[in-house]
Design a protein around this motif. Structure first.
Motif, PDB file in Angstrom:
ATOM      1  N   GLN A  31      24.883  82.241  58.727  1.00 35.62           N
ATOM      2  CA  GLN A  31      24.341  81.777  60.076  1.00 35.62           C
ATOM      3  C   GLN A  31      23.160  80.971  60.315  1.00 35.62           C
ATOM      4  N   SER A  61      26.768  76.879  61.055  1.00 34.39           N
ATOM      5  CA  SER A  61      27.086  76.984  62.065  1.00 34.39           C
ATOM      6  C   SER A  61      28.761  77.111  62.187  1.00 34.39           C
ATOM      7  N   GLU A  80      29.445  71.096  61.389  1.00 34.47           N
ATOM      8  CA  GLU A  80      28.906  72.438  62.664  1.00 34.47           C
ATOM      9  C   GLU A  80      30.036  72.356  63.194  1.00 34.47           C
ATOM     10  N   ASN A  81      29.566  73.235  63.463  1.00 30.35           N
ATOM     11  CA  ASN A  81      31.068  74.497  64.745  1.00 30.35           C
ATOM     12  C   ASN A  81      32.266  74.191  64.723  1.00 30.35           C
ATOM     13  N   GLN A 100      32.407  68.332  62.541  1.00 28.51           N
ATOM     14  CA  GLN A 100      32.103  69.237  64.097  1.00 28.51           C
ATOM     15  C   GLN A 100      33.632  69.551  64.304  1.00 28.51           C
ATOM     16  N   ARG A 101      33.412  71.110  65.258  1.00 31.77           N
ATOM     17  CA  ARG A 101      33.603  72.031  65.856  1.00 31.77           C
ATOM     18  C   ARG A 101      35.760  71.967  65.813  1.00 31.77           C
ATOM     19  N   HIS A 103      39.361  72.966  64.384  1.00 32.15           N
ATOM     20  CA  HIS A 103      39.930  74.165  64.247  1.00 32.15           C
ATOM     21  C   HIS A 103      40.936  73.971  63.694  1.00 32.15           C
TER      22      HIS A 103
END
Length: 179
Positions: A31, A61, A80-81, A100-101, A103
């Motif tokens: 990270q 991230s 990212e994320n 990004q983001r 899941h």
């Protein structure tokens, strides 16, 4: 999904427990690594048993819960994320994009059993597939080659190759055509 096989695999081995502990500390290096150091993060993931192809970009991230349950093909990206909750095996094909983001959730519980035992159904993301921003791919789902899971879509059933799905729950709205 083979419930009996999943129930039998609910406990973590001592090796997995040790790896999880070591990964907790190593993931801090992951990270804190500067954004352009994709090679460093690939090496760190490989050190913990991930099978990572050439020129894979995993952003600092991004969260990978269990690297030893991860396989990523050549020229793929985890943005990212993004969260790769890979209690079960997660396989990401070549030239695939996890935005990004997003899941990827390869873990759940058997809600039919009062003890709610942990289940670890695998997830497969095909070559050239795109999991868009904030999308969710549930346990045991296979996203076919070239498919697109649209932004904030929730894929809880398999996604056909080259199809485009959106919404919650996701539904097919088109077919991806390459020029």
């Amino acid at each position: 999904m083979d419930i009996k096989a999943n129930r039998a695999s609910t406990k973590y081995t001592q090796r997995e427990q040790l790896l999880r502990l070591l990964w907790c500390f190593s993931s801090l290096l992951f990270q804190l690594s500067p954004r352009p150091l994709f090679g460093f993060r690939r090496a760190l993931l490989r050190l913990f048993g991930a099978r990572v192809g050439r020129a894979v970009n995993v952003y600092p991230s991004a969260v990978v819960v269990m690297p030893w349950n991860l396989e990523i093909g050549d020229f793929s990206s985890v943005g990212e994320n993004a969260l790769v909750y890979n209690l079960g095996k997660v396989t990401i094909g070549a030239q695939a994009t996890i935005s990004q983001r997003a899941h990827l959730c390869a873990g759940t519980h058997d809600y039919c059993d009062p003890a709610m035992p942990l289940l670890k159904p695998p997830i497969t993301i095909g070559d050239q597939a795109w999991i868009c921003a904030d999308a969710f791919v549930g346990p045991g789902v296979a996203v076919g080659e070239g498919a697109v899971v649209g932004a904030r879509a929730v894929a809880v059933k398999d996604v056909e190759p080259w199809s485009v799905v959106v919404g919650n729950p996701s539904r097919k709205v088109g077919v991806r055509k390459l020029r």
